[in-house]
Design an enzyme around this catalytic site. Sequence first.
Site, PDB file in Angstrom:
ATOM      1  N   LYS A   9      29.662 -62.857  41.022  1.00 58.60           N
ATOM      2  CA  LYS A   9      30.255 -63.829  40.603  1.00 58.60           C
ATOM      3  C   LYS A   9      30.406 -63.904  38.579  1.00 58.60           C
ATOM      4  O   LYS A   9      29.640 -63.120  38.675  1.00 58.60           O
ATOM      5  CB  LYS A   9      28.878 -65.244  40.705  1.00 58.60           C
ATOM      6  CG  LYS A   9      28.910 -64.787  42.499  1.00 58.60           C
ATOM      7  CD  LYS A   9      27.841 -66.328  43.131  1.00 58.60           C
ATOM      8  CE  LYS A   9      27.681 -66.689  44.523  1.00 58.60           C
ATOM      9  NZ  LYS A   9      27.077 -67.308  45.411  1.00 58.60           N
ATOM     10  N   TYR A  49      34.649 -73.052  48.855  1.00 60.88           N
ATOM     11  CA  TYR A  49      33.781 -73.769  48.829  1.00 60.88           C
ATOM     12  C   TYR A  49      34.154 -74.595  49.528  1.00 60.88           C
ATOM     13  O   TYR A  49      32.671 -75.884  49.353  1.00 60.88           O
ATOM     14  CB  TYR A  49      32.829 -73.294  47.879  1.00 60.88           C
ATOM     15  CG  TYR A  49      32.095 -71.988  47.357  1.00 60.88           C
ATOM     16  CD1 TYR A  49      31.325 -71.619  48.151  1.00 60.88           C
ATOM     17  CD2 TYR A  49      32.410 -72.116  45.112  1.00 60.88           C
ATOM     18  CE1 TYR A  49      30.252 -70.379  47.699  1.00 60.88           C
ATOM     19  CE2 TYR A  49      31.754 -71.049  45.388  1.00 60.88           C
ATOM     20  CZ  TYR A  49      30.752 -70.447  46.591  1.00 60.88           C
ATOM     21  OH  TYR A  49      30.239 -68.720  46.106  1.00 60.88           O
ATOM     22  N   PHE A  57      24.584 -80.433  45.353  1.00 60.00           N
ATOM     23  CA  PHE A  57      24.880 -79.102  44.373  1.00 60.00           C
ATOM     24  C   PHE A  57      26.114 -78.784  44.438  1.00 60.00           C
ATOM     25  O   PHE A  57      26.346 -77.593  44.000  1.00 60.00           O
ATOM     26  CB  PHE A  57      24.239 -78.050  45.400  1.00 60.00           C
ATOM     27  CG  PHE A  57      24.292 -77.045  46.267  1.00 60.00           C
ATOM     28  CD1 PHE A  57      25.049 -76.348  46.132  1.00 60.00           C
ATOM     29  CD2 PHE A  57      23.682 -77.287  47.656  1.00 60.00           C
ATOM     30  CE1 PHE A  57      26.165 -76.214  47.650  1.00 60.00           C
ATOM     31  CE2 PHE A  57      24.073 -76.970  49.008  1.00 60.00           C
ATOM     32  CZ  PHE A  57      25.409 -76.000  48.637  1.00 60.00           C
ATOM     33  N   ARG A  85      25.370 -59.249  53.858  1.00 64.14           N
ATOM     34  CA  ARG A  85      24.753 -60.090  54.145  1.00 64.14           C
ATOM     35  C   ARG A  85      23.289 -59.782  53.513  1.00 64.14           C
ATOM     36  O   ARG A  85      22.652 -60.109  53.307  1.00 64.14           O
ATOM     37  CB  ARG A  85      24.728 -60.551  54.887  1.00 64.14           C
ATOM     38  CG  ARG A  85      26.060 -61.816  55.650  1.00 64.14           C
ATOM     39  CD  ARG A  85      26.445 -62.904  53.884  1.00 64.14           C
ATOM     40  NE  ARG A  85      25.485 -63.680  54.808  1.00 64.14           N
ATOM     41  CZ  ARG A  85      25.515 -64.922  53.858  1.00 64.14           C
ATOM     42  NH1 ARG A  85      26.504 -65.507  53.222  1.00 64.14           N
ATOM     43  NH2 ARG A  85      24.593 -65.939  54.559  1.00 64.14           N
ATOM     44  N   THR A  91      19.890 -66.832  50.159  1.00 66.28           N
ATOM     45  CA  THR A  91      20.565 -67.925  48.502  1.00 66.28           C
ATOM     46  C   THR A  91      19.484 -67.321  47.445  1.00 66.28           C
ATOM     47  O   THR A  91      19.872 -67.608  46.709  1.00 66.28           O
ATOM     48  CB  THR A  91      21.134 -68.821  49.272  1.00 66.28           C
ATOM     49  OG1 THR A  91      21.565 -69.436  50.433  1.00 66.28           O
ATOM     50  CG2 THR A  91      21.560 -69.182  48.046  1.00 66.28           C
ATOM     51  N   ARG A 102      20.274 -59.662  45.687  1.00 63.23           N
ATOM     52  CA  ARG A 102      18.944 -61.181  44.759  1.00 63.23           C
ATOM     53  C   ARG A 102      17.766 -60.832  44.783  1.00 63.23           C
ATOM     54  O   ARG A 102      17.281 -61.447  43.237  1.00 63.23           O
ATOM     55  CB  ARG A 102      19.922 -62.017  45.791  1.00 63.23           C
ATOM     56  CG  ARG A 102      21.283 -62.732  46.009  1.00 63.23           C
ATOM     57  CD  ARG A 102      21.325 -63.480  46.394  1.00 63.23           C
ATOM     58  NE  ARG A 102      22.984 -64.269  46.700  1.00 63.23           N
ATOM     59  CZ  ARG A 102      23.125 -64.685  48.079  1.00 63.23           C
ATOM     60  NH1 ARG A 102      22.321 -64.550  49.057  1.00 63.23           N
ATOM     61  NH2 ARG A 102      24.630 -65.178  47.655  1.00 63.23           N
ATOM     62  N   ASN A 112      23.451 -67.133  41.587  1.00 61.85           N
ATOM     63  CA  ASN A 112      22.710 -65.174  42.971  1.00 61.85           C
ATOM     64  C   ASN A 112      23.408 -64.128  43.220  1.00 61.85           C
ATOM     65  O   ASN A 112      23.644 -63.577  43.680  1.00 61.85           O
ATOM     66  CB  ASN A 112      21.497 -66.388  43.960  1.00 61.85           C
ATOM     67  CG  ASN A 112      23.650 -66.924  44.623  1.00 61.85           C
ATOM     68  OD1 ASN A 112      24.479 -66.383  43.944  1.00 61.85           O
ATOM     69  ND2 ASN A 112      23.217 -67.372  45.662  1.00 61.85           N
ATOM     70  N   HIS A 115      28.558 -63.572  46.284  1.00 58.77           N
ATOM     71  CA  HIS A 115      28.971 -64.505  47.485  1.00 58.77           C
ATOM     72  C   HIS A 115      29.001 -62.375  48.542  1.00 58.77           C
ATOM     73  O   HIS A 115      30.808 -62.532  48.411  1.00 58.77           O
ATOM     74  CB  HIS A 115      30.235 -65.772  46.901  1.00 58.77           C
ATOM     75  CG  HIS A 115      30.452 -65.834  48.659  1.00 58.77           C
ATOM     76  ND1 HIS A 115      30.355 -66.768  49.166  1.00 58.77           N
ATOM     77  CD2 HIS A 115      31.587 -65.455  49.569  1.00 58.77           C
ATOM     78  CE1 HIS A 115      30.436 -67.051  50.124  1.00 58.77           C
ATOM     79  NE2 HIS A 115      31.754 -66.323  50.162  1.00 58.77           N
ATOM     80  N   GLU A 126      38.663 -66.351  53.632  1.00 59.51           N
ATOM     81  CA  GLU A 126      38.359 -65.549  52.658  1.00 59.51           C
ATOM     82  C   GLU A 126      38.975 -64.844  52.241  1.00 59.51           C
ATOM     83  O   GLU A 126      39.689 -64.727  50.784  1.00 59.51           O
ATOM     84  CB  GLU A 126      37.206 -65.543  52.216  1.00 59.51           C
ATOM     85  CG  GLU A 126      35.449 -66.734  52.957  1.00 59.51           C
ATOM     86  CD  GLU A 126      34.200 -66.507  52.611  1.00 59.51           C
ATOM     87  OE1 GLU A 126      34.260 -65.103  52.652  1.00 59.51           O
ATOM     88  OE2 GLU A 126      33.832 -67.471  52.553  1.00 59.51           O
TER      89      GLU A 126
HETATM   90  P1  CMP Z   1      27.001 -69.090  47.625  1.00 60.57           P
HETATM   91  O1  CMP Z   1      26.559 -67.645  49.312  1.00 60.57           O
HETATM   92  O2  CMP Z   1      28.229 -68.049  47.486  1.00 60.57           O
HETATM   93  O3  CMP Z   1      27.292 -70.218  48.825  1.00 60.57           O
HETATM   94  C1  CMP Z   1      27.331 -71.034  48.092  1.00 60.57           C
HETATM   95  C2  CMP Z   1      26.323 -71.086  47.005  1.00 60.57           C
HETATM   96  O4  CMP Z   1      26.127 -72.049  46.270  1.00 60.57           O
HETATM   97  C3  CMP Z   1      25.360 -69.898  47.148  1.00 60.57           C
HETATM   98  O5  CMP Z   1      26.144 -69.202  47.269  1.00 60.57           O
HETATM   99  C4  CMP Z   1      24.588 -70.286  45.422  1.00 60.57           C
HETATM  100  O6  CMP Z   1      25.319 -70.247  44.867  1.00 60.57           O
HETATM  101  C5  CMP Z   1      24.985 -71.999  45.731  1.00 60.57           C
HETATM  102  N1  CMP Z   1      23.882 -72.889  46.330  1.00 60.57           N
HETATM  103  C6  CMP Z   1      23.556 -72.908  47.405  1.00 60.57           C
HETATM  104  N2  CMP Z   1      23.053 -74.166  47.503  1.00 60.57           N
HETATM  105  C7  CMP Z   1      22.302 -74.202  46.632  1.00 60.57           C
HETATM  106  C8  CMP Z   1      21.380 -75.267  45.978  1.00 60.57           C
HETATM  107  N3  CMP Z   1      20.342 -75.804  46.885  1.00 60.57           N
HETATM  108  N4  CMP Z   1      21.079 -75.203  44.600  1.00 60.57           N
HETATM  109  C9  CMP Z   1      22.205 -74.686  43.967  1.00 60.57           C
HETATM  110  N5  CMP Z   1      23.541 -74.053  44.079  1.00 60.57           N
HETATM  111  C10 CMP Z   1      22.952 -73.980  45.533  1.00 60.57           C
END
Ligand code: CMP
Length: 138
Positions: A9, A49, A57, A85, A91, A102, A112, A115, A126
Site C-alpha cells: 500500500k 474493496y 471506515f 495472511r 489488520t 504488521r 497497515n 493487503h 483480485e
Molecule cells: P486490508 O487487509 O487491505 O482490508 C481492508 C482495509 O481496510 C484494511 O486492510 C485496512 O487498511 C482498512 N481497515 C479495516 N478496518 C478498518 C477500521 N476499522 N478502521 C480503519 N481502517 C480499516
Amino acid sequence: MEQTLVLLKPDTVERGLCGEILGRFERKGLKIVRMQMVDLTVDVARVHYADHVGKPFYPELEKYITSGSIVAIILEGDEAISVVRKMIGVTNGIEAEAGTIRGDLAISKRQNLVHASDSPESAKREIKIFFANIPKLL
Ligand code: CMP
C-alpha cells in the site's frame, strides 16, 4: 500450488519498505509471478474493496489507498493464501503479533502496509482486477 494477490500500500512505498516486505516473502520461499506499480483510481478501489464500500471506515480507506502508488504482486507457493495472511498478521498493527509484517512495521489499523487475499475466491477475483491481461493465470 496456489496464487494470491498482495498489495504493497501507499505507506509501504512512502516509507521505503518495499524491499523489506518483498524480501520476507522471498525468504519464505514464495515466488513472485507478476508485479507492477499502479496508481489506483477511486473506481478501481471501489471494485477491489467492494465488501467494504458503505462501511464507516470506507471513505478514509479510499482516500488512503488512492493517496499514492501501490505495488500489486501475484505470489505463488504451497498454500500461499494462508501462508501470506499469517505472515502479514491481523489488520490492526497495534494488535498484530511481533514477527508478522504488521506487528513489526505498522502501528495503525488503516495504514497497515499490505493487503493480501483472504480466500481462493478473493484471490481469483483480485488477481483479475490487477492482472486482467494474463488470462492463463485466471
Ligand atoms: P486490508 O487487509 O487491505 O482490508 C481492508 C482495509 O481496510 C484494511 O486492510 C485496512 O487498511 C482498512 N481497515 C479495516 N478496518 C478498518 C477500521 N476499522 N478502521 C480503519 N481502517 C480499516
